[in-house]
Write an enzyme that holds these catalytic residues in place. Structure first.
Site, PDB file in Angstrom:
ATOM      1  N   GLY A   9       0.883  -1.109   0.181  1.00 14.62           N
ATOM      2  CA  GLY A   9      -0.155  -0.035   0.003  1.00 14.62           C
ATOM      3  C   GLY A   9       1.294   1.291  -0.354  1.00 14.62           C
ATOM      4  O   GLY A   9      -0.346   2.484  -0.515  1.00 14.62           O
ATOM      5  N   SER A  62       3.636   3.742  -1.456  1.00 15.83           N
ATOM      6  CA  SER A  62       3.791   4.444  -2.819  1.00 15.83           C
ATOM      7  C   SER A  62       5.084   3.645  -2.593  1.00 15.83           C
ATOM      8  O   SER A  62       5.554   3.527  -3.996  1.00 15.83           O
ATOM      9  CB  SER A  62       4.218   6.261  -2.862  1.00 15.83           C
ATOM     10  OG  SER A  62       5.530   5.979  -2.053  1.00 15.83           O
ATOM     11  N   THR A  63       6.061   3.028  -2.032  1.00 15.69           N
ATOM     12  CA  THR A  63       8.041   2.769  -2.238  1.00 15.69           C
ATOM     13  C   THR A  63       7.770   0.941  -2.051  1.00 15.69           C
ATOM     14  O   THR A  63       6.608   0.784  -0.638  1.00 15.69           O
ATOM     15  CB  THR A  63       8.891   2.957  -1.807  1.00 15.69           C
ATOM     16  OG1 THR A  63       8.179   3.781  -0.590  1.00 15.69           O
ATOM     17  CG2 THR A  63       8.736   4.085  -2.433  1.00 15.69           C
ATOM     18  N   GLY A 103      -4.519  -4.530   0.322  1.00 15.89           N
ATOM     19  CA  GLY A 103      -4.929  -5.780   0.473  1.00 15.89           C
ATOM     20  C   GLY A 103      -5.593  -6.298   1.422  1.00 15.89           C
ATOM     21  O   GLY A 103      -5.930  -5.431   2.936  1.00 15.89           O
ATOM     22  N   LYS A 128      20.545   4.122   9.754  1.00 13.64           N
ATOM     23  CA  LYS A 128      21.752   3.770  10.139  1.00 13.64           C
ATOM     24  C   LYS A 128      22.511   5.245   9.054  1.00 13.64           C
ATOM     25  O   LYS A 128      23.736   5.027   8.960  1.00 13.64           O
ATOM     26  CB  LYS A 128      21.904   2.485   8.738  1.00 13.64           C
ATOM     27  CG  LYS A 128      22.183   1.528   9.785  1.00 13.64           C
ATOM     28  CD  LYS A 128      20.890   0.452  11.207  1.00 13.64           C
ATOM     29  CE  LYS A 128      20.448   0.705  12.200  1.00 13.64           C
ATOM     30  NZ  LYS A 128      19.561   0.579  12.713  1.00 13.64           N
ATOM     31  N   HIS A 185      45.878 -11.029  11.467  1.00 11.11           N
ATOM     32  CA  HIS A 185      45.940  -9.299  12.512  1.00 11.11           C
ATOM     33  C   HIS A 185      46.635  -7.936  11.657  1.00 11.11           C
ATOM     34  O   HIS A 185      47.340  -8.642  10.516  1.00 11.11           O
ATOM     35  CB  HIS A 185      47.146  -9.703  12.748  1.00 11.11           C
ATOM     36  CG  HIS A 185      48.448  -9.314  13.314  1.00 11.11           C
ATOM     37  ND1 HIS A 185      47.425  -8.780  15.021  1.00 11.11           N
ATOM     38  CD2 HIS A 185      49.541  -8.506  13.663  1.00 11.11           C
ATOM     39  CE1 HIS A 185      48.449  -7.553  15.449  1.00 11.11           C
ATOM     40  NE2 HIS A 185      49.798  -7.683  14.688  1.00 11.11           N
ATOM     41  N   GLY A 212       8.649  -2.066   2.803  1.00 10.31           N
ATOM     42  CA  GLY A 212       8.777  -1.993   4.536  1.00 10.31           C
ATOM     43  C   GLY A 212       8.873  -1.157   4.909  1.00 10.31           C
ATOM     44  O   GLY A 212       9.351   0.494   4.871  1.00 10.31           O
ATOM     45  N   THR A 213       8.820  -0.943   6.730  1.00  8.87           N
ATOM     46  CA  THR A 213       9.684  -0.597   7.595  1.00  8.87           C
ATOM     47  C   THR A 213      11.386   0.060   7.446  1.00  8.87           C
ATOM     48  O   THR A 213      11.993   0.815   7.490  1.00  8.87           O
ATOM     49  CB  THR A 213       9.179  -0.997   8.738  1.00  8.87           C
ATOM     50  OG1 THR A 213       7.226  -1.286   9.178  1.00  8.87           O
ATOM     51  CG2 THR A 213       9.887  -0.268  10.000  1.00  8.87           C
ATOM     52  N   VAL A 219       6.541   7.179  32.820  1.00  5.95           N
ATOM     53  CA  VAL A 219       6.439   8.486  32.090  1.00  5.95           C
ATOM     54  C   VAL A 219       4.333   8.237  32.627  1.00  5.95           C
ATOM     55  O   VAL A 219       4.143   7.467  31.668  1.00  5.95           O
ATOM     56  CB  VAL A 219       6.350   8.910  30.993  1.00  5.95           C
ATOM     57  CG1 VAL A 219       5.794  10.254  29.921  1.00  5.95           C
ATOM     58  CG2 VAL A 219       7.633   8.991  31.041  1.00  5.95           C
TER      59      VAL A 219
HETATM   60  C1  LIG Z   1      14.106   2.775  13.865  1.00  5.76           C
HETATM   61  C2  LIG Z   1      13.675   1.292  12.935  1.00  5.76           C
HETATM   62  C3  LIG Z   1      15.399   0.864  13.126  1.00  5.76           C
HETATM   63  C4  LIG Z   1      15.063  -0.583  12.725  1.00  5.76           C
HETATM   64  N1  LIG Z   1      16.578  -1.177  12.293  1.00  5.76           N
HETATM   65  C5  LIG Z   1      16.837  -2.387  12.511  1.00  5.76           C
HETATM   66  C6  LIG Z   1      17.366  -2.816  12.285  1.00  5.76           C
HETATM   67  O1  LIG Z   1      19.092  -1.999  12.439  1.00  5.76           O
HETATM   68  N2  LIG Z   1      18.055  -4.395  11.657  1.00  5.76           N
HETATM   69  C7  LIG Z   1      16.901  -5.231  12.182  1.00  5.76           C
HETATM   70  O2  LIG Z   1      17.143  -7.079  11.471  1.00  5.76           O
HETATM   71  N3  LIG Z   1      15.578  -4.343  12.160  1.00  5.76           N
HETATM   72  C8  LIG Z   1      15.065  -3.076  12.498  1.00  5.76           C
HETATM   73  N4  LIG Z   1      14.130  -2.366  12.776  1.00  5.76           N
HETATM   74  C9  LIG Z   1      12.835  -3.660  12.232  1.00  5.76           C
HETATM   75  C10 LIG Z   1      12.833  -4.189  11.048  1.00  5.76           C
HETATM   76  O3  LIG Z   1      12.186  -2.454  10.516  1.00  5.76           O
HETATM   77  C11 LIG Z   1      11.403  -4.871  10.817  1.00  5.76           C
HETATM   78  O4  LIG Z   1      11.484  -5.818  11.909  1.00  5.76           O
HETATM   79  C12 LIG Z   1      11.206  -5.153   9.209  1.00  5.76           C
HETATM   80  O5  LIG Z   1      11.039  -4.283   8.864  1.00  5.76           O
HETATM   81  C13 LIG Z   1       9.869  -6.059   9.558  1.00  5.76           C
HETATM   82  O6  LIG Z   1       9.482  -6.576   8.096  1.00  5.76           O
HETATM   83  P1  LIG Z   1       8.436  -7.375   7.770  1.00  5.76           P
HETATM   84  O7  LIG Z   1       8.157  -7.234   6.314  1.00  5.76           O
HETATM   85  O8  LIG Z   1       7.986  -8.170   8.408  1.00  5.76           O
HETATM   86  O9  LIG Z   1       6.829  -5.751   7.836  1.00  5.76           O
HETATM   87  P2  LIG Z   1       7.522  -4.222   7.204  1.00  5.76           P
HETATM   88  O10 LIG Z   1       8.863  -4.371   7.131  1.00  5.76           O
HETATM   89  O11 LIG Z   1       6.578  -3.395   8.528  1.00  5.76           O
HETATM   90  O12 LIG Z   1       6.920  -4.505   6.526  1.00  5.76           O
HETATM   91  C14 LIG Z   1       5.018  -4.581   6.509  1.00  5.76           C
HETATM   92  C15 LIG Z   1       4.898  -3.444   4.908  1.00  5.76           C
HETATM   93  O13 LIG Z   1       3.607  -4.423   4.312  1.00  5.76           O
HETATM   94  C16 LIG Z   1       2.693  -2.944   4.105  1.00  5.76           C
HETATM   95  N5  LIG Z   1       1.370  -3.550   4.768  1.00  5.76           N
HETATM   96  C17 LIG Z   1       0.660  -3.828   5.862  1.00  5.76           C
HETATM   97  N6  LIG Z   1      -0.404  -3.859   5.739  1.00  5.76           N
HETATM   98  C18 LIG Z   1      -0.560  -3.952   4.039  1.00  5.76           C
HETATM   99  C19 LIG Z   1      -1.645  -4.161   3.696  1.00  5.76           C
HETATM  100  N7  LIG Z   1      -3.172  -4.733   4.056  1.00  5.76           N
HETATM  101  N8  LIG Z   1      -1.717  -4.034   1.611  1.00  5.76           N
HETATM  102  C20 LIG Z   1      -0.947  -3.532   1.674  1.00  5.76           C
HETATM  103  N9  LIG Z   1       0.030  -3.471   2.367  1.00  5.76           N
HETATM  104  C21 LIG Z   1       0.284  -3.477   3.894  1.00  5.76           C
HETATM  105  C22 LIG Z   1       3.557  -2.227   4.731  1.00  5.76           C
HETATM  106  O14 LIG Z   1       2.355  -1.077   4.284  1.00  5.76           O
HETATM  107  C23 LIG Z   1       4.797  -2.139   5.365  1.00  5.76           C
HETATM  108  O15 LIG Z   1       5.210  -1.755   4.280  1.00  5.76           O
HETATM  109  C24 LIG Z   1      13.839  -1.442  12.496  1.00  5.76           C
HETATM  110  C25 LIG Z   1      12.189  -0.351  12.909  1.00  5.76           C
HETATM  111  C26 LIG Z   1      12.932   0.806  13.234  1.00  5.76           C
HETATM  112  C27 LIG Z   1      11.139   1.265  13.289  1.00  5.76           C
END
Ligand SMILES: Cc1cc2nc3c(=O)[nH]c(=O)nc-3n(C[C@H](O)[C@H](O)[C@H](O)COP(=O)(O)OP(=O)(O)OC[C@H]3O[C@@H](n4cnc5c(N)ncnc54)[C@H](O)[C@@H]3O)c2cc1C
Length: 466
Positions: free
Chosen positions: A34, A36-37, A115, A51, A445, A40-41, A238
C-alpha cells in the site's frame, strides 16, 4: 479476476524476500503493498534511514570533538541538517527502487494498494484512487509488519511527541530530546540526536536498558552511552505528556510508585516497542484471530487457516528484518513443497550505537534459569591491537560455552564494528562449534576479530594477549 500461485500482502523484508524467492522457484507471484515505495518499515522508516543518520552523525561528532583533533586532523565542521536528511532520503530511494528492479528480474508483480482478505484464497485490493480489484491465489502470505506501540497518556502527534518515523526527519536539532524506552530504537535514535547536539534523556520503566540482552553486556553499553552524555532515568514511568507549541511537559513517577516529577523537553520520542499490524486485513473473512498482543500465531509459518501463511513482525519472534527474511525463505520453500526450518535460537541482534552491541544465542541469565552449567571467556577490546591503534577500546567480546561439551551457546559483543563480526559466530554456532574450534582458527592480524578468538581461548583461561 487475476490468479496467482502466491499472493503476498506487504512489501517489507518479509514480503519482498518471499516474493523474490517465489519468483526464483518459478511460482506465479504478486506482492501487494500500500505504500508508494517497496521495502516496508526497514527500507523506508526503519533500519536503513536510521543507519544513514547513525553513520553521518558519528562522522560529524568525530570531526567536531576530540577524536579528530587527537588524530591530528583539525577541522571545524558545521551541521547542514537539510543535506544530512537529503542524502538519507536519496539512499532510501536507491534501495526501494532496487527492490522494484529485483521484482522485475524475478517476474514478481507489484500490486499497488491495500490488500484485504475476502474469504478463502481471495484478496481485494484498494488503490490510492479508491479502485478495488479482486485476486485469487492458492497460497496467501501475510507479511503486514508492525507499527509503533502507543503509550497511554502520551499521544503521538508527530509535532512535538514523535515516533521513530518522526525522529528520522526532525526539522531541527532538539535542545532537549526525551526518549521513552531504552530499547534498540530509542538508543540508536537518541544517539543520532545527541551526536548532533541535543541533550538526551532516556526514560525506562525497567531498572535496566535493553531487556533480554545479556545483562553485563547491556550495562557496559549503558556506561559508554552515559559517558558520552546520554542521561538515563531507569525504573521510571511517564504518566502524562502535555505538548505546547514549543515543547512538551512530561510527568513521571518511579515505576514502583512514589512522588511524581515533571520534565521539560522540546521533543519526546516514544520508543517503547512495536506491535503487529493487521488493520483492515479482513481476518474475520477467513476466521483468523489475533492473540491478545494483536499477533497472528503460526506453526511452521502456517496460520490455522489452510493456504494462509504468516511471516515477519506480524507474527511471533524478534521484530528484526533478517528474521523476517529467514521466515520468508522458509515459508516459500514450504509452499513449494520443500522442508525448511528457521533456527530461532541463532538470530543475531545488533544495536548500532558507538560502541556497537551484537549478540547471538543464550545469555548468562537464560542459562542460569535453565540450570545449565557454562563457562565464560572474555576479552577486552582494550587489549586488541587494532582497537587500540584506532582508539576504540571500549567493550569486550564474551563467549559462553557449555561447561562439559565446550559447545558455544552464546556470544555477546560490545565494541567497535561488532555488527560486522557477530556473523562469524552465527556460522560457527550453526555448525555446533566448540570454543576450542574458534580458538584454533587463524584470524587475520591486526583486526578486531582477533578479540573473538582470544575470548574463545579464554573460555579455558588460555587467552594469550591479556
Ligand atoms: C527505526 C527502526 C530501526 C530499525 N532498525 C533495524 C535494524 O537495524 N535491523 C533490523 O533487523 N531491524 C530493524 N528494525 C525492524 C525492522 O524494520 C522490521 O523488523 C522489519 O521491517 C519487519 O519486516 P516485515 O516485512 O515483517 O514488516 P514491514 O517492514 O513493517 O513491512 C510491512 C509492509 O506491509 C505493508 N502493509 C501492511 N498492511 C498492508 C495491507 N493490508 N496491504 C498492503 N500492504 C500492507 C506496510 O505498508 C509495510 O510496507 C527497525 C525498525 C525501526 C522502526
Amino acid at each position: 479476476m487475476k490468479s496467482y500461485d502466491v499472493l503476498i500482502i506487504g512489501g517489507g523484508p518479509g514480503g519482498y524476500n518471499a516474493a523474490i524467492r517465489a519468483g526464483q522457484l518459478g511460482l506465479s507471484v504478486a506482492c501487494i503493498e500500500g505504500r508508494s515505495t517497496l521495502g516496508g518499515t526497514c527500507l523506508n522508516v526503519g533500519c536503513m534511514p536510521s543507519k544513514a543518520l547513525l553513520h553521518a552523525s558519528e562522522l560529524y561528532e568525530a570531526a567536531s570533538g576530540a577524536e579528530f583533533a587527537h588524530l591530528g586532523i583539525e577541522v571545524k565542521p558545521s551541521l547542514n541538517l537539510a543535506q544530512m536528511m537529503k542524502q538519507k532520503e536519496e539512499s532510501v530511494t536507491g534501495l526501494t527502487k532496487g527492490i522494484e528492479f529485483l521484482f522485475r528480474k524475478n517476474k514478481v508483480d507489484w500490486i499497488k494498494g491495500w490488500g484485504r482478505l475476502d474469504g478463502a484464497g481471495k484478496v481485494k485490493v484498494t488503490d490510492d484512487q479508491g479502485n478495488v480489484s479482486d485476486y485469487t491465489a492458492k497460497d496467501i502470505v501475510i507479511a503486514t509488519g508492525s507499527e509503533p506501540t502507543p503509550l497511554p497518556g502520551v499521544t503521538i502527534d508527530n509535532q512535538r511527541i514523535i515516533d521513530s518515523t518522526g525522529a528520522l526527519s526532525l526539522p531541527q536539532v532538539p535542545k532537549h530530546l526525551v526518549v521513552i524506552g531504552a530499547g534498540v530504537i530509542g538508543l540508536e535514535l537518541g544517539s543520532v540526536w545527541r551526536r548532533l547536539g541535543s541533550e538526551v534523556t532516556v526514560i525506562e520503566y525497567l531498572d535496566r536498558i535493553c531487556p533480554g540482552i545479556d545483562e553485563e553486556t547491556a550495562k557496559t553499553l549503558q556506561r559508554s552511552l552515559a559517558k558520552q552524555g546520554m542521561a538515563f532515568k531507569l525504573g521510571s514511568k511517564v504518566t502524562q505528556a502535555t505538548p505546547s507549541a514549543d515543547g512538551v511537559s512530561l510527568t513521571l513517577e518511579p515505576a514502583a510508585g512514589g512522588e511524581a516529577q515533571t520534565l521539560q523537553a522540546d521533543y519526546v520520542l516514544v520508543a517503547i516497542g512495536r506491535r503487529p499490524y493487521t488493520e483492515g486485513l479482513g481476518l474475520d473473512s477467513v476466521g483468523l484471530n489475533t492473540d491478545k498482543r494483536g499477533m497472528l500465531e503460526n506453526q511452521g509459518h502456517r496460520t490455522s487457516v489452510p493456504g494462509i501463511w504468516v511471516i515477519g513482525d506480524v507474527t511471533s519472534g524478534p521484530m528484526l528484518a533478517h528474521k523476517a527474511e529467514d521466515e520468508a525463505i522458509a515459508c516459500i520453500e514450504r509452499i513449494h513443497g520443500k522442508p525448511h526450518e528457521v533456527n530461532y535460537g541463532l538470530i543475531p541482534g545488533v544495536i548500532y550505537t558507538k560502541p556497537e552491541l551484537a549478540t547471538v544465542g543464550k545469555t548468562e541469565e537464560q542459562l542460569k534459569a535453565e540450570g545449565r552449567a557454562y563457562k565464560v571467556g572474555k576479552f577486552p577490546f582494550m587489549a586488541n591491537s587494532r582497537a587500540k591503534i584506532n582508539h576504540e577500546t571500549e567493550g569486550f567480546a564474551k563467549v559462553i560455552a557449555d561447561a562439559e561439551t565446550d559447545q558455544v551457546l552464546g556470544v555477546h559483543l560490545v565494541g567497535p564494528s561488532v555488527s560486522e563480526m557477530i556473523g562469524e559466530y552465527c556460522v560457527a554456532m550453526e555448525f555446533a562449534a566448540s570454543a576450542e574450534d574458534i580458538a584454533l582458527i587463524c584470524h587475520p592480524h591486526p583486526t578486531r576479530s582477533e578479540a573473538l578468538r582470544q575470548a574463545a581461548m579464554n573460555v579455558d583461561g588460555m587467552a594469550m594477549q591479556i
